[in-house]
Design a protein around this motif. Structure first.
Motif, mmCIF file in Angstrom:
data_model
loop_
_atom_site.group_PDB
_atom_site.id
_atom_site.type_symbol
_atom_site.label_atom_id
_atom_site.label_comp_id
_atom_site.label_asym_id
_atom_site.label_seq_id
_atom_site.Cartn_x
_atom_site.Cartn_y
_atom_site.Cartn_z
ATOM 1 N N GLN A 139 9.555 10.243 8.964
ATOM 2 C CA GLN A 139 8.203 9.371 9.426
ATOM 3 C C GLN A 139 8.171 8.849 8.046
ATOM 4 O O GLN A 139 7.090 8.519 7.625
ATOM 5 N N VAL A 140 9.004 9.136 6.922
ATOM 6 C CA VAL A 140 8.681 8.427 5.797
ATOM 7 C C VAL A 140 9.549 7.546 5.323
ATOM 8 O O VAL A 140 10.452 6.906 5.228
ATOM 9 N N LEU A 141 8.381 6.230 5.063
ATOM 10 C CA LEU A 141 8.800 4.803 4.611
ATOM 11 C C LEU A 141 9.586 4.884 3.842
ATOM 12 O O LEU A 141 10.485 4.601 3.014
ATOM 13 N N GLY A 142 9.004 5.669 2.276
ATOM 14 C CA GLY A 142 9.595 5.539 1.287
ATOM 15 C C GLY A 142 8.541 6.234 0.175
ATOM 16 O O GLY A 142 7.686 6.363 0.417
ATOM 17 N N ILE A 143 9.520 6.285 -0.669
ATOM 18 C CA ILE A 143 8.556 6.416 -2.359
ATOM 19 C C ILE A 143 8.911 5.280 -3.390
ATOM 20 O O ILE A 143 9.642 4.867 -3.778
ATOM 21 N N GLY A 144 7.339 5.166 -3.304
ATOM 22 C CA GLY A 144 7.128 4.083 -4.229
ATOM 23 C C GLY A 144 7.072 4.504 -5.393
ATOM 24 O O GLY A 144 6.339 5.690 -5.948
ATOM 25 N N ILE A 145 7.332 3.860 -7.040
ATOM 26 C CA ILE A 145 7.612 4.712 -8.234
ATOM 27 C C ILE A 145 6.707 3.692 -9.123
ATOM 28 O O ILE A 145 7.433 2.600 -9.315
ATOM 29 N N ASN A 193 1.795 -2.915 -13.411
ATOM 30 C CA ASN A 193 2.035 -3.193 -11.832
ATOM 31 C C ASN A 193 1.318 -2.647 -10.519
ATOM 32 O O ASN A 193 0.798 -2.886 -9.805
ATOM 33 N N ALA A 194 2.207 -1.799 -10.594
ATOM 34 C CA ALA A 194 1.353 -0.540 -9.746
ATOM 35 C C ALA A 194 -0.221 0.511 -9.204
ATOM 36 O O ALA A 194 -0.781 0.013 -8.614
ATOM 37 N N ALA A 195 -0.456 0.464 -10.931
ATOM 38 C CA ALA A 195 -1.488 0.136 -11.179
ATOM 39 C C ALA A 195 -2.616 -0.977 -10.859
ATOM 40 O O ALA A 195 -3.784 -0.191 -9.740
ATOM 41 N N LEU A 196 -2.926 -1.905 -10.805
ATOM 42 C CA LEU A 196 -3.491 -2.665 -10.852
ATOM 43 C C LEU A 196 -3.179 -2.956 -8.684
ATOM 44 O O LEU A 196 -4.184 -3.406 -8.383
ATOM 45 N N ALA A 197 -1.977 -2.457 -8.523
ATOM 46 C CA ALA A 197 -1.773 -2.740 -6.847
ATOM 47 C C ALA A 197 -2.547 -2.525 -6.612
ATOM 48 O O ALA A 197 -3.565 -2.611 -5.304
ATOM 49 N N GLY A 198 -2.914 -0.502 -6.507
ATOM 50 C CA GLY A 198 -3.920 0.019 -6.403
ATOM 51 C C GLY A 198 -5.485 -0.458 -6.598
ATOM 52 O O GLY A 198 -6.199 0.152 -5.783
ATOM 53 N N GLU A 199 -5.902 -0.863 -7.559
ATOM 54 C CA GLU A 199 -6.928 -1.043 -7.945
ATOM 55 C C GLU A 199 -7.383 -2.286 -6.828
ATOM 56 O O GLU A 199 -8.486 -1.979 -6.133
ATOM 57 N N HIS A 200 -6.114 -3.766 -6.568
ATOM 58 C CA HIS A 200 -6.998 -4.402 -5.878
ATOM 59 C C HIS A 200 -6.990 -4.346 -4.367
ATOM 60 O O HIS A 200 -7.178 -4.443 -3.540
ATOM 61 N N TRP A 201 -5.943 -2.213 -4.351
ATOM 62 C CA TRP A 201 -6.372 -2.438 -2.050
ATOM 63 C C TRP A 201 -7.843 -1.624 -2.303
ATOM 64 O O TRP A 201 -8.331 -1.170 -1.434
ATOM 65 N N ALA A 202 -8.167 -1.291 -3.068
ATOM 66 C CA ALA A 202 -9.069 0.002 -3.550
ATOM 67 C C ALA A 202 -10.505 -0.585 -3.133
ATOM 68 O O ALA A 202 -12.136 -0.685 -2.407
ATOM 69 N N ALA A 389 1.367 2.502 -6.576
ATOM 70 C CA ALA A 389 3.147 2.784 -6.042
ATOM 71 C C ALA A 389 2.970 3.065 -4.531
ATOM 72 O O ALA A 389 4.382 2.256 -4.273
ATOM 73 N N ALA A 390 2.962 3.747 -3.944
ATOM 74 C CA ALA A 390 2.175 4.031 -2.526
ATOM 75 C C ALA A 390 2.433 2.441 -1.855
ATOM 76 O O ALA A 390 2.471 2.442 -0.614
ATOM 77 N N VAL A 391 1.384 1.270 -2.100
ATOM 78 C CA VAL A 391 0.665 0.341 -1.794
ATOM 79 C C VAL A 391 2.022 -0.482 -1.939
ATOM 80 O O VAL A 391 2.324 -1.581 -1.140
ATOM 81 N N LEU A 392 2.754 -0.433 -3.154
ATOM 82 C CA LEU A 392 4.061 -0.893 -3.173
ATOM 83 C C LEU A 392 4.753 -1.571 -2.207
ATOM 84 O O LEU A 392 5.815 -2.404 -1.891
ATOM 85 N N VAL A 393 5.152 0.098 -1.690
ATOM 86 C CA VAL A 393 6.106 0.624 -0.043
ATOM 87 C C VAL A 393 5.533 -0.067 1.131
ATOM 88 O O VAL A 393 6.532 -0.946 1.578
ATOM 89 N N LEU A 394 3.943 -0.664 1.281
ATOM 90 C CA LEU A 394 3.630 -0.547 1.632
ATOM 91 C C LEU A 394 3.779 -2.097 2.167
ATOM 92 O O LEU A 394 3.698 -3.219 3.056
ATOM 93 N N LYS A 395 4.532 -3.400 0.856
ATOM 94 C CA LYS A 395 3.726 -4.449 1.100
ATOM 95 C C LYS A 395 5.321 -4.935 1.257
ATOM 96 O O LYS A 395 5.571 -6.270 2.274
ATOM 97 N N GLN A 396 6.048 -3.896 1.518
ATOM 98 C CA GLN A 396 7.023 -4.696 1.411
ATOM 99 C C GLN A 396 8.227 -3.485 3.157
ATOM 100 O O GLN A 396 8.958 -3.668 3.326
ATOM 101 N N LEU A 397 6.898 -3.580 3.561
ATOM 102 C CA LEU A 397 6.918 -3.227 5.112
ATOM 103 C C LEU A 397 7.765 -3.723 5.961
ATOM 104 O O LEU A 397 7.016 -5.133 6.067
ATOM 105 N N TYR A 398 9.167 -3.725 6.757
ATOM 106 C CA TYR A 398 9.219 -4.347 7.695
ATOM 107 C C TYR A 398 8.725 -3.367 9.607
ATOM 108 O O TYR A 398 9.309 -2.476 9.411
ATOM 109 N N ILE A 399 8.142 -4.248 10.342
ATOM 110 C CA ILE A 399 8.068 -3.620 11.228
ATOM 111 C C ILE A 399 8.248 -4.620 12.472
ATOM 112 O O ILE A 399 8.649 -5.677 12.164
#
Length: 399
Positions: A139-145, A193-202, A389-399
């Motif tokens: 059930q884990v989509l991925g690990i964002g680093i 980039n990861a920090a900015l993606a996180g703050e933007h998500w928030a 980093a988790a947001v970046l995985v979510l952005k690449q999500l294929y559903i």
């Protein structure tokens, strides 16, 4: 209105992302955002509900007819790990699909934390977190680093970062090694980039399109977002802000980089170097460090002296903050962001540092006060990289 891409997969993803951005959203609200027929949208929503990606969350307010069904994403449908790899501390978080932190751990990056040791530790913590939450690995989509650069994002390789306490951090194929150890797909981006993606998500409810993130710690890092998307250059840009020249023919940090670069004036290392130089010249003004070797002086001692109101250290931090403000003004005059998020050990060392840096930046912004960007320390702060980093995985999500 968003024009839907003709690809069904892209339409599904766009609708899903919109529901993720605004929980408890109605079909009518979605219709206002996408060029889809009512029947097509109904069918798509039914598919997403049937597959478990979203769920019905209740009924909205009536506007004259029947109360509309509201939709939200299903947080427990999948899970994501966010991994921060930094010079001083690293962290790992397990998140659900709403990016709620279910588990989190942080550890010190000392001289023993080689890539091999970190990967082993990450693998152990992944197993512990999944077992504690009864989450199957499938059930884990991925690990964002989100890692200190420079790096090769496409190849998943940390190239040659400076100032890691442990050896071995050059040309590390971190994604491949993490995937082999955990059995979970990994993707890499730099920590800024990861920090900015996180703050933007928030701040996703505020529809901010243009953001700047600056991290001032051991080194200087920055990231930019335009039109709601991260800005990438031909090479990894994370540390470039440190090489901004703010004083022609000025000093260099540790004899490398540009002369007069910002990092030589406004970084943890610059402050440490300035104090060590004074001590070597017999001008030790740091209380309690009379019998300490110059190279043993570290940032923690300086922040303690700052909070004890030692004048010598206060002046050094004040000068550093003023230079940081100049660097920020240079970036702002080029990029014109709506919001600037400042983070890192130096920014958070004392309230006066942040205040001085912002004040100097504002005085040097072109068009000020007509143009007044907002400054912030962020909502996520020290957790921004792991969340992002988790947001970046979510952005690449294929559903």
């Amino acid at each position: 209105m968003v024009k839907a891409n003709p690809s069904p997969a892209n339409i599904r993803k766009a609708v899903y992302e919109r529901i993720a951005q605004q929980d408890d959203i109605s079909k009518a609200e979605l219709m206002a955002k996408f060029t889809l027929t009512g029947s097509s949208l109904t069918r798509l929503l039914e598919e997403l509900v049937g597959e478990g990606w979203i769920s019905e969350s209740g009924l909205g307010q009536s506007t004259g007819g029947r109360r509309p069904i509201l939709y939200q994403i299903n947080p427990a449908h999948r899970y994501i790990f966010g991994l921060e790899i930094s010079r001083l501390y690293s962290s790992l978080g397990l998140f659900d699909m709403k990016l709620n932190a279910l588990s989190h751990t942080r550890w010190t990056m000392d001289e023993t934390m080689t890539p091999e040791r970190l990967i082993q530790y990450v693998q152990e913590q992944v197993e512990v977190m999944l077992e504690a939450r009864h989450v199957p690995k499938e059930q884990v989509l991925g690990i964002g680093i989100g890692a200190v650069g420079p790096l090769d994002r496409n190849q998943g390789v940390i190239l040659n970062p400076l100032y890691f306490p442990a050896d071995g951090w050059s040309n590390v194929p971190i994604c491949r090694l993490i995937e082999e150890k955990t059995g979970i797909p990994a993707q890499l981006d730099n920590g800024a980039n990861a920090a900015l993606a996180g703050e933007h998500w928030a701040l996703r409810g505020e529809n901010i399109q243009h953001m700047l993130y600056v991290h001032a710690g051991t080194g200087l890092r920055s990231a930019m977002m335009s039109g709601g998307q991260l800005v990438y250059g031909a090479v990894d840009m994370e540390g470039s802000i440190g090489q901004m020249i703010i004083q022609a023919d000025g000093p260099r940090l540790h004899g490398t980089g540009n002369y007069g670069a910002l990092e030589a004036f406004a970084s943890v290392q610059a402050l440490e170097q300035q104090v060590r130089t004074q001590v070597k010249m017999g001008r030790n003004q740091l209380k309690g460090a009379e019998n300490i070797q110059p190279e043993a002086i570290h940032f923690g001692m300086l922040t303690e002296a700052l909070h004890n109101d030692e004048l010598f250290v206060h002046e050094l931090f004040s000068q550093s903050a003023a230079y940081m403000g100049i660097g920020l003004a240079n970036l702002i005059n080029i990029l014109h962001p709506e919001l600037i998020v400042l983070g890192g050990a130096l920014i958070n060392a004392h309230g006066s540092y942040y205040d001085t840096a912002v004040s100097v930046a504002q005085k040097n912004i072109y068009y000020y006060p007509e143009y007044q960007p907002v400054f912030s320390k962020g909502m996520l702060q020290e957790n921004a990289v792991a969340v992002g980093a988790a947001v970046l995985v979510l952005k690449q999500l294929y559903i």
